[in-house]
Design a protein around this motif. Sequence first.
Motif, PDB file in Angstrom:
ATOM      1  N   GLU A  86       0.830  33.197  -5.373  1.00 15.52           N
ATOM      2  CA  GLU A  86       0.501  34.480  -5.992  1.00 15.52           C
ATOM      3  C   GLU A  86      -0.635  35.169  -5.246  1.00 15.52           C
ATOM      4  N   LYS A  87      -1.596  34.356  -4.788  1.00 22.35           N
ATOM      5  CA  LYS A  87      -2.683  34.907  -3.980  1.00 22.35           C
ATOM      6  C   LYS A  87      -2.529  34.352  -2.583  1.00 22.35           C
ATOM      7  N   GLN A 138      14.723  35.990  -6.607  1.00 22.61           N
ATOM      8  CA  GLN A 138      13.856  37.061  -6.087  1.00 22.61           C
ATOM      9  C   GLN A 138      14.653  38.339  -5.838  1.00 22.61           C
ATOM     10  N   SER A 157      14.234  41.832  -7.908  1.00 21.12           N
ATOM     11  CA  SER A 157      13.854  43.058  -7.199  1.00 21.12           C
ATOM     12  C   SER A 157      14.901  44.147  -7.405  1.00 21.12           C
ATOM     13  N   ILE A 191       8.911  38.164 -11.137  1.00 19.83           N
ATOM     14  CA  ILE A 191       8.761  37.858  -9.707  1.00 19.83           C
ATOM     15  C   ILE A 191       9.050  39.060  -8.810  1.00 19.83           C
ATOM     16  N   ALA A 192       9.508  40.158  -9.400  1.00 22.81           N
ATOM     17  CA  ALA A 192       9.656  41.378  -8.578  1.00 22.81           C
ATOM     18  C   ALA A 192       8.296  41.875  -8.097  1.00 22.81           C
ATOM     19  N   ALA A 193       7.215  41.341  -8.644  1.00 26.66           N
ATOM     20  CA  ALA A 193       5.870  41.717  -8.205  1.00 26.66           C
ATOM     21  C   ALA A 193       5.418  40.932  -6.967  1.00 26.66           C
ATOM     22  N   SER A 194       6.311  40.106  -6.405  1.00 21.90           N
ATOM     23  CA  SER A 194       5.914  39.237  -5.286  1.00 21.90           C
ATOM     24  C   SER A 194       5.554  40.022  -4.019  1.00 21.90           C
ATOM     25  N   ASP A 195       4.850  39.343  -3.140  1.00 21.16           N
ATOM     26  CA  ASP A 195       4.358  39.911  -1.882  1.00 21.16           C
ATOM     27  C   ASP A 195       5.514  40.282  -0.937  1.00 21.16           C
ATOM     28  N   PRO A 196       5.695  41.554  -0.612  1.00 22.32           N
ATOM     29  CA  PRO A 196       6.797  41.951   0.282  1.00 22.32           C
ATOM     30  C   PRO A 196       6.735  41.285   1.651  1.00 22.32           C
ATOM     31  N   TRP A 200       8.205  37.854   1.747  1.00 19.29           N
ATOM     32  CA  TRP A 200       9.624  37.800   1.398  1.00 19.29           C
ATOM     33  C   TRP A 200      10.511  38.430   2.461  1.00 19.29           C
ATOM     34  N   ILE A 201       9.998  39.389   3.192  1.00 20.47           N
ATOM     35  CA  ILE A 201      10.765  39.947   4.312  1.00 20.47           C
ATOM     36  C   ILE A 201      11.048  38.835   5.325  1.00 20.47           C
ATOM     37  N   GLN A 202      10.039  38.024   5.600  1.00 18.91           N
ATOM     38  CA  GLN A 202      10.223  36.917   6.548  1.00 18.91           C
ATOM     39  C   GLN A 202      11.184  35.870   5.984  1.00 18.91           C
TER      40      GLN A 202
END
Lengths: 376, 376
Positions: free
Chosen positions: B138-139, B202, B206, B233-238, B241-243
Amino acid sequence: MSAFGMHGPGQLTGPVVIVGTGLLGASIGLGLRGRDVEVFLSDPSPTNQAVAVDIGAGLPLAELQVRGHDDGAVRLAVVASPPDVTAAVVLDALRRYPHAVVVDIASVKAGILAAVTAGATPEELERYVGTHPMAGREKSGPVAARGELFTSMPWVLCPGPAASPDAVETARTLAVDLASTVYEFAPAEHDEAVALVSHLPQVMSSLLATRLQEVPEHALSLAGNGLRDTTRIAASDPDLWIQILGANAGPVVEILHGVREDLNRLISTLEAPKAPGARLDLAQLMSEGNAGQARIPGKHGGPARSYAWLTVLVDDTPGQIARLLTEIGEIGVNVEDLRLDHSSGQNVGMVELSVLPSKHDALVEELSERGWRVLQ
Amino acid sequence: MSAFGMHGPGQLTGPVVIVGTGLLGASIGLGLRGRDVEVFLSDPSPTNQAVAVDIGAGLPLAELQVRGHDDGAVRLAVVASPPDVTAAVVLDALRRYPHAVVVDIASVKAGILAAVTAGATPEELERYVGTHPMAGREKSGPVAARGELFTSMPWVLCPGPAASPDAVETARTLAVDLASTVYEFAPAEHDEAVALVSHLPQVMSSLLATRLQEVPEHALSLAGNGLRDTTRIAASDPDLWIQILGANAGPVVEILHGVREDLNRLISTLEAPKAPGARLDLAQLMSEGNAGQARIPGKHGGPARSYAWLTVLVDDTPGQIARLLTEIGEIGVNVEDLRLDHSSGQNVGMVELSVLPSKHDALVEELSERGWRVLQ
C-alpha cells in the motif's frame, strides 16, 4: 395510542397493512410495532405469515375487523412482495384500501411505476409512492427479521409525478420512524444510480468469481484480501438477483456496454504488450480506476476522504483484538475502519485499522511503545 | 554470529547483499538484521539507500570490504528491483558475486527466468532462484519498511529447472527466517495462479471503478459495502501495476477472453430480458459466481467453509467495539472475521461478525440478553 419509541415520538398513524412478510416486510412490522403502531400482516405463504405474527411483527390481516377497523380505515399499506409481482400487488392494495397510501419497497422502481400508472385510476395514483430501503439481505424470511434492520441505512423515495405531497410525506414518515436516512430520487434516476452502485458491482463480482471455477486448488492457496474483497458479493442469492437484473436490464446493460469497450481495449493492449502506447493504455485504465474509486463517499455519507492505514499483528484470539481496541481508545484515536487480514498460513492475526492521517504516526509510535507489533 | 531472533535460531548465513532498497528490499534487510545476519545494501537512488541504512536495514555496500569481505564472500544476493529491470540486475549479481545464491522477488516469474536463462552461464543458472513474497504494497519506499512485513504471508519459490537444490534451500531459508509461509510453484504455474488470484481482481476492480468517473455525485450517495469492497483495490498504485500487467500479459489476457465471453452473453441476455431463456442465463451467471466464490480457501489457508454472520449495532466509538469483543471473548466464541459496516447517515456503527455456524444462535441470544442490539 401511546407512541414513544426509541427515536422519540412516533409520527406514523395506523392501522398499517403489510403485504408480504419476508425479511423486509416482517422487519418493517417489527419496527412499527416497537413504536406502538397497529400493524396487520398478509402473505401468500401461510407459514411466512404465521412466523411473522409469532415474532411480533403484527396481527394477521383477518383481525383487522375484529379490532374494529374496516379496509377504509387503513392509513398505509406497505407492499413488500418479490419485485416480479410488486406492481400487481400495489394495484390490488390501492383498490382494497381506498383511503390508504400505498408504498412498495422493491429495489427497482421505473418499471413498477409504469405498470402501476397503466393500471391505476388518477385518484389511486395520487396515493402511490415507490420506495427502496437499501437494507441487508444476506438472510431471507421473517425468521431473520429485526426491527432495527433499517437503522442508518438509505431509504430512497421515488414518487411518480402524480403522487400527492401527503402520500410522499407518509412514505417519508415511515422511513424516518424506522431510523433510515431518507433520499429522494426520480424513479429513472434511482434505477440508473443502483445499476451503478449496486447492480454493476454484483455483475462484476460474479463475472470474476465465475473464473475461479476451474482452476487448480493450489492456485487458490495464494488468494489474498484483494480476491476476497472483490468476490464477496458473488455469494449473493441468485433468485433475488435474477429478478433485479431482469427488472433493471436497461440501465445495467448501458453501463456494461462501457465496460465492454474498456475490456476490449485492455485485451488488445495485453495481446501486444510491447507495442507503442501499450503502457499508456494500461496507465489510463489504472488511473481512471483510481479516479472513480476516489469519488465514493466516506463513511456516514461524508465526503470521500483518504484514511491512513496501519496493520497490527496479534495472536489470533478475540481477546487480543479487544485489548488492542481498548488501548487505542485509551490513546484517544478514533478507528475509522477495521478489518481482519486473512493471510493463510500461521495463526497470527493481522488487524488493519484506518485512522485520520494526522493521527497515524503518533498511533503507530504509541502502540509500538506499548509492545504491539505494528506494520506500516 | 549470534543468531537468536524471535522465531528461534537463524538459519541464514551472511553476508547478504540486497540490491534495491524500496519497501520490500528494506523490509528484508530489517528482518535479517533482526536475526543478526550481516546485510549490505545497494540502490541506484542514493536517497533510498541512505534511508534504508538509517532505519537499520543494513550497511552501505561500500562497507563490504571495510568489514573484511570481498565479493566472493557474499552468500546471498537478493534482487529487489522493479520488475522491469529485475532480469538485468540478477545477471549482474550472478557475475559480481561468484559464490552467492541470487534470489529475486518480482511478482511475475516466467519472463524473468527466460531472460536470465538467455544471459547466464550454466554455472550461474544453478545459483539463481526466482521467488515472490506476497506482502503488502500500500505504501512504497524504505520509510514504510518493517522487518515483520512478511510474517505469515505467502512466499512463493519458483526455481527454474537448472537451479541447484542448495540454491533452492537458501531461498527457502530466507523465506522461513522472515516468518513467511513457503509455497513452491513452477514459474509458469505461478504466473497463471497470480493472473487469476491477484491480477484479474485488480483488472475487474479498475474496470468497475472506471465507470464511477462520470456519474452524478448524488448517485454515489447510495453506495454501500458491495461497491466499497469491489473497488477497494482500484486505488492501487498505477506504476507498479503497469509493470505487472505488462509482464504477465499472456496469462491475464487468456483469462480476460473468458470474461469477455461471459460479458457478451450477459449483455445479449439483458438486451432482451423477456426473451425465452433470459432468466436461465442470469441464473447461470449468478450460480457460477456462487460456485467460484465458494472455492476460495478460508482464513489461514484452511478449507473453504461458510461462516454464519451476525450484525451488532454499536455507538460509533472504538471503546464500544472493544467492549463487544471483550464480551464475545467472555462468552467463549471465536470471531472468524470482523468488519465495520460503512452505512451512510447516522453515527451508529454496525459490526459484522462471522462465527462458526454452530455458535451463531447461542451468541445472538447471549449478546441480546446482555443488551446488545443484534441484527440477523
